[in-house]
Design a protein around this motif. Structure first.
Motif, PDB file in Angstrom:
ATOM      1  N   GLU A 218       3.365  -5.932  10.232  1.00 33.60           N
ATOM      2  CA  GLU A 218       2.962  -5.972   9.054  1.00 33.60           C
ATOM      3  C   GLU A 218       2.930  -4.351   8.447  1.00 33.60           C
ATOM      4  OE1 GLU A 218       2.358  -8.698   6.948  1.00 33.60           O
ATOM      5  OE2 GLU A 218       3.092 -10.057   8.823  1.00 33.60           O
ATOM      6  N   GLY A 219       2.206  -4.408   7.329  1.00 37.11           N
ATOM      7  CA  GLY A 219       1.902  -2.977   6.903  1.00 37.11           C
ATOM      8  C   GLY A 219       0.534  -2.196   7.209  1.00 37.11           C
ATOM      9  N   PHE A 220       0.002  -2.962   8.323  1.00 29.70           N
ATOM     10  CA  PHE A 220      -0.989  -2.293   9.093  1.00 29.70           C
ATOM     11  C   PHE A 220      -1.116  -2.290  10.420  1.00 29.70           C
ATOM     12  CE2 PHE A 220      -1.785  -6.768   8.121  1.00 29.70           C
ATOM     13  CZ  PHE A 220      -2.288  -6.961   9.349  1.00 29.70           C
ATOM     14  N   LEU A 221      -1.778  -1.702  11.172  1.00 28.28           N
ATOM     15  CA  LEU A 221      -1.711  -1.671  12.646  1.00 28.28           C
ATOM     16  C   LEU A 221      -2.472  -2.761  13.280  1.00 28.28           C
ATOM     17  CD1 LEU A 221      -2.419   2.252  13.449  1.00 28.28           C
ATOM     18  CD2 LEU A 221      -0.249   1.043  13.236  1.00 28.28           C
ATOM     19  N   ASP A 222      -1.811  -3.828  13.732  1.00 21.71           N
ATOM     20  CA  ASP A 222      -2.293  -5.108  14.279  1.00 21.71           C
ATOM     21  C   ASP A 222      -3.456  -4.959  15.192  1.00 21.71           C
ATOM     22  OD1 ASP A 222      -0.558  -6.614  12.785  1.00 21.71           O
ATOM     23  OD2 ASP A 222       1.110  -6.527  14.312  1.00 21.71           O
TER      24      ASP A 222
ATOM     25  N   VAL B  17      -3.840  12.194   6.006  1.00 18.06           N
ATOM     26  CA  VAL B  17      -3.224  11.098   5.326  1.00 18.06           C
ATOM     27  C   VAL B  17      -3.173   9.945   6.472  1.00 18.06           C
ATOM     28  CG1 VAL B  17      -0.763  10.403   4.776  1.00 18.06           C
ATOM     29  CG2 VAL B  17      -1.821  12.453   4.079  1.00 18.06           C
ATOM     30  N   PHE B  18      -3.077  10.135   7.682  1.00 18.33           N
ATOM     31  CA  PHE B  18      -2.987   9.091   8.549  1.00 18.33           C
ATOM     32  C   PHE B  18      -4.484   8.282   8.474  1.00 18.33           C
ATOM     33  CE2 PHE B  18      -3.685   7.034  12.900  1.00 18.33           C
ATOM     34  CZ  PHE B  18      -2.492   6.294  12.726  1.00 18.33           C
ATOM     35  N   LYS B  19      -5.543   8.975   8.483  1.00 18.54           N
ATOM     36  CA  LYS B  19      -6.798   8.392   8.336  1.00 18.54           C
ATOM     37  C   LYS B  19      -7.048   7.550   7.193  1.00 18.54           C
ATOM     38  CE  LYS B  19      -8.915  12.338  10.725  1.00 18.54           C
ATOM     39  NZ  LYS B  19      -9.514  13.565  10.566  1.00 18.54           N
ATOM     40  N   VAL B  20      -6.435   8.070   5.963  1.00 14.44           N
ATOM     41  CA  VAL B  20      -6.624   6.922   4.642  1.00 14.44           C
ATOM     42  C   VAL B  20      -5.565   5.898   4.985  1.00 14.44           C
ATOM     43  CG1 VAL B  20      -5.860   7.113   2.487  1.00 14.44           C
ATOM     44  CG2 VAL B  20      -7.065   9.074   3.093  1.00 14.44           C
ATOM     45  N   PHE B  21      -4.798   6.129   5.621  1.00 12.23           N
ATOM     46  CA  PHE B  21      -3.622   4.985   5.941  1.00 12.23           C
ATOM     47  C   PHE B  21      -4.395   3.826   7.056  1.00 12.23           C
ATOM     48  CE2 PHE B  21      -1.469   3.286   9.569  1.00 12.23           C
ATOM     49  CZ  PHE B  21      -0.905   2.244   9.196  1.00 12.23           C
TER      50      PHE B  21
ATOM     51  N   LEU C 233       0.797  -1.044   0.125  1.00 15.37           N
ATOM     52  CA  LEU C 233       0.021  -0.090   0.038  1.00 15.37           C
ATOM     53  C   LEU C 233       0.856   1.246   0.083  1.00 15.37           C
ATOM     54  CD1 LEU C 233      -2.759   1.226   0.214  1.00 15.37           C
ATOM     55  CD2 LEU C 233      -2.599   1.205   2.637  1.00 15.37           C
ATOM     56  N   SER C 234       0.878   1.867  -1.037  1.00 16.66           N
ATOM     57  CA  SER C 234       1.522   3.149  -1.092  1.00 16.66           C
ATOM     58  C   SER C 234       0.804   4.374  -1.230  1.00 16.66           C
ATOM     59  CB  SER C 234       2.287   2.910  -2.643  1.00 16.66           C
ATOM     60  OG  SER C 234       3.032   4.096  -2.885  1.00 16.66           O
ATOM     61  N   ILE C 235       1.139   5.208  -0.122  1.00 15.34           N
ATOM     62  CA  ILE C 235       0.304   6.438   0.012  1.00 15.34           C
ATOM     63  C   ILE C 235       1.034   7.767  -0.120  1.00 15.34           C
ATOM     64  CG2 ILE C 235      -1.264   7.693   1.590  1.00 15.34           C
ATOM     65  CD1 ILE C 235      -1.532   4.921   3.044  1.00 15.34           C
TER      66      ILE C 235
ATOM     67  N   TRP D 284      -7.397   2.154   4.643  1.00 15.80           N
ATOM     68  CA  TRP D 284      -7.053   1.407   3.653  1.00 15.80           C
ATOM     69  C   TRP D 284      -6.227   0.251   3.871  1.00 15.80           C
ATOM     70  CZ3 TRP D 284      -8.001   1.651  -1.980  1.00 15.80           C
ATOM     71  CH2 TRP D 284      -8.860   2.735  -1.874  1.00 15.80           C
ATOM     72  N   SER D 285      -5.424   0.365   5.115  1.00 11.81           N
ATOM     73  CA  SER D 285      -4.222  -0.696   5.455  1.00 11.81           C
ATOM     74  C   SER D 285      -5.128  -1.641   6.559  1.00 11.81           C
ATOM     75  CB  SER D 285      -3.270  -0.195   6.283  1.00 11.81           C
ATOM     76  OG  SER D 285      -3.513   0.603   7.514  1.00 11.81           O
ATOM     77  N   SER D 286      -6.241  -1.077   7.234  1.00 13.78           N
ATOM     78  CA  SER D 286      -6.963  -2.021   7.719  1.00 13.78           C
ATOM     79  C   SER D 286      -8.029  -2.867   6.876  1.00 13.78           C
ATOM     80  CB  SER D 286      -7.696  -1.393   8.940  1.00 13.78           C
ATOM     81  OG  SER D 286      -8.723  -0.475   8.572  1.00 13.78           O
ATOM     82  N   THR D 287      -8.153  -2.318   5.900  1.00  6.87           N
ATOM     83  CA  THR D 287      -9.081  -3.332   5.009  1.00  6.87           C
ATOM     84  C   THR D 287      -8.280  -3.970   3.940  1.00  6.87           C
ATOM     85  OG1 THR D 287     -10.390  -1.224   4.719  1.00  6.87           O
ATOM     86  CG2 THR D 287     -10.831  -2.555   2.851  1.00  6.87           C
ATOM     87  N   PHE D 288      -7.203  -3.812   3.697  1.00  9.96           N
ATOM     88  CA  PHE D 288      -6.316  -4.605   2.464  1.00  9.96           C
ATOM     89  C   PHE D 288      -5.361  -5.295   3.238  1.00  9.96           C
ATOM     90  CE2 PHE D 288      -8.847  -1.339  -0.252  1.00  9.96           C
ATOM     91  CZ  PHE D 288      -9.088  -2.438  -1.096  1.00  9.96           C
TER      92      PHE D 288
END
Length: 177
Positions: free
Chosen positions: A149-153, A108-112, A95-97, A115-119
């Protein structure tokens, strides 16, 4: 892994270092496709979903469209955009933001987060001066919260807190689509 940068050269080096051929990449804020072109040149077997809502993006991105690149001219803050991408792919590796580089770190943090918690990507790259400045200025903590990982566990399926009005999405609801 989550990587932060502001310098475009560092951002592009990070994405090249983390991407492997065959990865699925979601690029939020592709603008006219300069980073997208680098990805296409280096990872011919990767699938790239690029999104941007700037007027300049559509013309330039349509010039580089190919079998492994999809472009969507849309606002990544909108539920409809997230849902449209989720219907096409349910998971990504990268995921590139890059939403304006230095502006609006809160957005930007909200988008992260959404999107990261979804994908649930393996890696997320964020190019934003405000978030990087905050990270570099913050002191360390003795509390042990770290995601590999690339999302917040700790939040990966908890959905969107009600106070985030920009995103009327509860991430577990995506499972029904």
């Amino acid at each position: 892994m989550i990587k932060l940068s502001y310098d475009i050269k560092n951002y592009r080096k990070q994405i090249l270092d983390l991407t492997q051929n065959g990865d699925t990449i979601i690029e939020l804020g592709c603008h006219v496709g300069n980073t997208t072109k680098i990805l296409l040149d280096n990872f011919r077997d990767s699938k790239i979903m690029a999104l941007d809502n700037s007027p300049e993006a559509t013309i330039k991105m349509n010039e580089i469209l190919c079998d492994n690149l999809e472009f969507i001219n849309a606002d990544v803050r909108l539920h409809e955009t997230l849902l449209e991408v989720f219907k096409r792919i349910q998971k990504c590796d990268i995921l590139s933001i890059d939403l304006g580089g230095g502006y609006h770190p809160d957005t930007v943090f909200k988008v992260f987060y959404i999107w990261s918690s979804t994908f649930k990507p393996k890696h997320t790259l964020i190019r934003n001066r405000g978030i990087l400045e905050f990270f570099n200025s913050a002191g360390s903590s003795d509390e042990d919260y770290e995601s590999c990982e690339g999302f917040l566990d700790s939040y990966h399926d908890s959905g969107i807190p009600p106070q985030i009005k920009e995103f009327e999405l509860w991430t577990p609801n995506l499972g029904k689509y």
